[in-house]
Scaffold this active site. Structure first.
Site, PDB file in Angstrom:
ATOM      1  CG  HIS A 144     -50.337  14.131   9.149  1.00 54.10           C
ATOM      2  ND1 HIS A 144     -51.516  13.975   8.519  1.00 54.10           N
ATOM      3  CD2 HIS A 144     -50.097  14.837   7.818  1.00 54.10           C
ATOM      4  CE1 HIS A 144     -51.468  12.795   7.700  1.00 54.10           C
ATOM      5  NE2 HIS A 144     -50.576  13.759   6.773  1.00 54.10           N
ATOM      6  CG  ASP A 220     -46.810  13.208  12.849  1.00 51.44           C
ATOM      7  OD1 ASP A 220     -45.676  12.453  12.559  1.00 51.44           O
ATOM      8  OD2 ASP A 220     -47.466  13.130  12.931  1.00 51.44           O
ATOM      9  CD  GLN A 223     -43.073  17.380   6.882  1.00 47.78           C
ATOM     10  OE1 GLN A 223     -42.278  16.749   6.656  1.00 47.78           O
ATOM     11  NE2 GLN A 223     -44.233  15.729   6.425  1.00 47.78           N
ATOM     12  CE  LYS A 246     -44.666  12.345   5.661  1.00 46.97           C
ATOM     13  NZ  LYS A 246     -45.198  12.302   4.263  1.00 46.97           N
TER      14      LYS A 246
HETATM   15  C1  LIG Z   1     -46.728  15.823  10.225  1.00 48.84           C
HETATM   16  C2  LIG Z   1     -46.850  14.456   8.887  1.00 48.84           C
HETATM   17  N1  LIG Z   1     -47.344  12.870  10.454  1.00 48.84           N
HETATM   18  C3  LIG Z   1     -47.536  11.653   9.798  1.00 48.84           C
HETATM   19  C4  LIG Z   1     -48.043  11.904   8.893  1.00 48.84           C
HETATM   20  C5  LIG Z   1     -47.936  10.526   8.075  1.00 48.84           C
HETATM   21  O1  LIG Z   1     -47.587   9.969   7.532  1.00 48.84           O
HETATM   22  P1  LIG Z   1     -48.194   8.590   6.382  1.00 48.84           P
HETATM   23  O2  LIG Z   1     -48.920   8.736   5.578  1.00 48.84           O
HETATM   24  O3  LIG Z   1     -46.593   8.333   5.928  1.00 48.84           O
HETATM   25  O4  LIG Z   1     -48.669   7.716   7.037  1.00 48.84           O
HETATM   26  C6  LIG Z   1     -47.368  12.530   7.306  1.00 48.84           C
HETATM   27  C7  LIG Z   1     -47.090  12.608   6.061  1.00 48.84           C
HETATM   28  O5  LIG Z   1     -47.312  13.757   5.266  1.00 48.84           O
HETATM   29  C8  LIG Z   1     -47.028  13.752   8.584  1.00 48.84           C
HETATM   30  O6  LIG Z   1     -46.111  15.029   7.854  1.00 48.84           O
END
Ligand SMILES: Cc1ncc(COP(=O)(O)O)c(C=O)c1O
Lengths: 430, 174
Positions: A144, A220, A223, A246
């Site tokens: 991401h 990370d 998910q 999430k």
């Molecule tokens: C794999 C992954 N990493 C990081 C994030 C970032 O999350 P946040 O927007 O809550 O910081 C997301 C959110 O979509 C994600 O799917």
């Protein structure tokens, strides 16, 4: 204390002992007020939990009750309200730590704004004091943007080098060249589950190889933590980042978990109140863990809500949630294959073992936006776009996908409505 | 499925299925301008050829949804052969038709880069009669779907930039 009262409010439909197989998932929708809503005359079919999940009543009640009975700033007051707020805030930290198997949750769980801020915290503190020109950070092609851009910024700022683990034809990480890629690497920053492909990465294997190569490893977990049982020791990560929103919790709060020795050695992140022990004209002394990294008034009500979300998840059991999502993913795969055959493509690993319930779809040549628009008319919420993973989208050769993602409150009827709505889009764009 | 007919008018679907003026022009002499909708990943490349104050030819390429593609197609048909002044008026009128919501959406965190420079955005747009838009009026229904307005305006903002660049002589007529 209010905490126990909050716990008791958890979910009328759930058992409180941990016998996952007894959970009646078909009743869970009733715990989520928003799922009783209608859109365009249809009940909401919420299939965008990978972006942000919904909240059960118990989380809403916990936050309401906190504001109605308890609120005061934390870490600062001697009076009863402040002391209670403090205890609730710290109890949430321990609850969240317990969920991920943190050995020392009181010190190692740092509340941030979200997963993005947690990763940025590592980039701004650990990386700034450990990485210099030419040092290598290893990422993957399925990250991401939250786990790409902080490292690109560091590359610009001080000339670190980025390397990328590619993906194979079945949308898994291609680890055939891992040892060579790891050569000289100082940090591996890798997702545990792709938000586009649903791929669950073999994180423990990567972490082990990375540690052998002398690298520090950041997971990370945005998910996977909401959907898959997580134990930081078994994962083998040194840092783990995720977001409350999430996993049934509120927006505005996330977590960085880190190994204590690493956190101790890192300089502070943001400066301000709460993160100091002493301030003088000529300097300051940073506070101890975890507050060293929590400058300013933290998201207290959000922490309370996060704690209630963790209680809810635990009362069902992450094992049961994972099993439910595996079943539902298999159902979706078979229904979509049966009804649409080769007209519908799912970007992600086949089967259910190496993937979560994230289904990135391409349907004929109907553009994902148009597909999502038609689905919205049927009350179906899916996300269309690049899902903040543009390098991956380039690798897949598409600008966008329509992504349906499943969670504990989804059931087979949701998948059926999705399939019907896709068929309508097919008629409209015939 | 009421409501969707407002968005997916037959003219729109027709231009989506059989786009007019899709392709490329050699640049130079044509002006080549790229537009992105960072919210959804839609991309459009507009090739516009200006000679003696007239849009002598126009093509577009790129990928996008039915709204962005049909809008680009409709736009290309509408401005081809028109004077640059007429084309600019048409852009203003079209954007006025779309502007009610666009002004509000403009503050989104990853806003449409290509529309940032257009001073004509929003309230001070001239209220030319949308009737004068002909086929383009088919896109009027998009206003009811605020998220899609950016799709409809993408190619228009890109064309506006292309006309600006052509007039500033960034690529000189060969
Ligand atoms: C794999 C992954 N990493 C990081 C994030 C970032 O999350 P946040 O927007 O809550 O910081 C997301 C959110 O979509 C994600 O799917």
């Amino acid at each position: 204390m209010t905490n126990s009262r909050v716990d008791q409010k958890v979910a009328p439909t759930m058992r409180t002992d941990s016998c996952p197989s007894d959970v009646d998932f078909s009743k869970l929708k009733g715990d989520f007020p928003i799922l009783g809503r209608t859109v365009h005359g249809h009940r909401v079919v919420y299939l965008d939990s990978a972006s942000s999940a919904q909240r059960p009543q118990s989380v809403l009640d916990a936050m309401d009750s906190y504001y109605q009975t308890t609120h005061a700033n934390v870490h600062r007051g001697v009076y009863t309200l402040a002391e209670e707020a403090d205890r609730l805030y710290e109890a949430a930290r321990v609850a969240v730590g317990r969920l991920i198997g943190a050995p020392d949750p009181e010190h190692e769980v740092i509340f941030t704004k979200n997963a993005t801020e947690a990763i940025n915290l590592v980039a701004a503190t650990w990386a700034r004091s450990n990485l210099g020109h030419g040092d290598v950070v290893l990422l993957t092609d399925m990250e991401h943007h939250a786990n790409i851009v902080p490292w690109l910024m560091l590359a610009e700022e001080r000339g670190i080098e980025l390397r990328w683990i590619g993906i194979d034809d079945e949308y898994r990480l291609d680890l055939s060249d891992l040892d060579r890629l790891l050569d000289g690497v100082k940090l591996v920053a890798c997702t545990t589950m792709s938000n586009v492909l649903g791929t669950i990465t073999p994180f423990a294997q990567i972490a082990e190889a990375a540690h052998r190569a002398g690298a520090v490893v950041l997971a990370d977990g945005a998910q996977s933590v909401p959907h898959v049982p997580t134990d930081v020791t078994r994962l083998g990560c040194d840092f783990l980042a995720f977001s409350a929103h999430k996993m049934l919790g509120p927006t505005g709060i996330g977590v960085l978990w880190g190994r204590r020795e690493l956190l101790e050695a890192m300089p502070p992140f943001l400066g301000g109140g709460g993160m100091i022990r002493d301030v003088r004209h000529d300097g300051f002394t940073a506070n101890v863990l975890p507050w060293k990294f929590e400058a300013g008034t933290p998201p207290i009500a959000e922490a309370v809500g996060f704690g209630a979300a963790v209680s809810y998840l635990e009362s069902i059991g992450l094992d049961a949630i994972r099993a439910h999502e595996v079943d539902l993913t298999a159902y979706a795969q078979s229904v979509l294959a049966e009804r649409f055959g080769d007209d519908l493509k799912i970007f992600g690993p086949p089967g259910t073992v190496e993937r979560g319930g994230v289904l990135s779809l391409a349907y004929r040549d109907v553009h994902p936006h148009d597909l999502a628009q038609v689905l919205d008319q049927a009350g179906v919420c899916v996300r269309a776009g690049h899902h903040c993973a543009k390098p991956l989208m380039r690798r897949l050769g598409v600008n966008a996908t329509a992504r349906a993602s499943l969670y504990l409150y989804n059931d087979e009827s949701d998948v059926d409505v999705l399939a019907d709505a896709i068929a309508e889009a097919g008629t409209l764009f015939a | 499925m009421t409501g969707l007919e407002d968005l997916y008018r037959e003219i729109i679907l027709d231009h989506y299925r059989s786009p007019r003026n899709r392709g490329e022009l050699p640049s130079p002499p044509a002006q080549r301008v790229e537009g992105f909708n960072p919210l959804c990943g839609d991309e459009v490349v507009v090739y516009v050829q200006v000679h003696d104050g007239t849009v002598t030819d126009i093509r577009f390429a790129g990928q996008g949804c039915s709204i962005s593609q049909s809008s680009a197609s409709l736009m290309s048909s509408a401005v081809k052969g028109k004077s640059v002044t007429e084309a600019r008026n048409l852009i203003r009128t079209f954007k006025a038709m779309m502007s009610v919501h666009e002004a509000r959406l403009g503050d989104s965190p990853e806003g449409d880069v290509s529309s940032n420079g257009s001073a004509e955005d929003g309230a001070d747009a001239p209220a030319t009669d949308p009737e004068s838009l002909g086929e383009l009026a088919a896109l009027q229904g998009v206003v009811k779907f605020p998220v899609r307005i950016k799709c409809a305006t993408l190619s228009w903002n890109t064309l506006a930039q292309g006309l600006d660049e052509a007039e500033q002589g960034i690529v000189l007529d060969a």
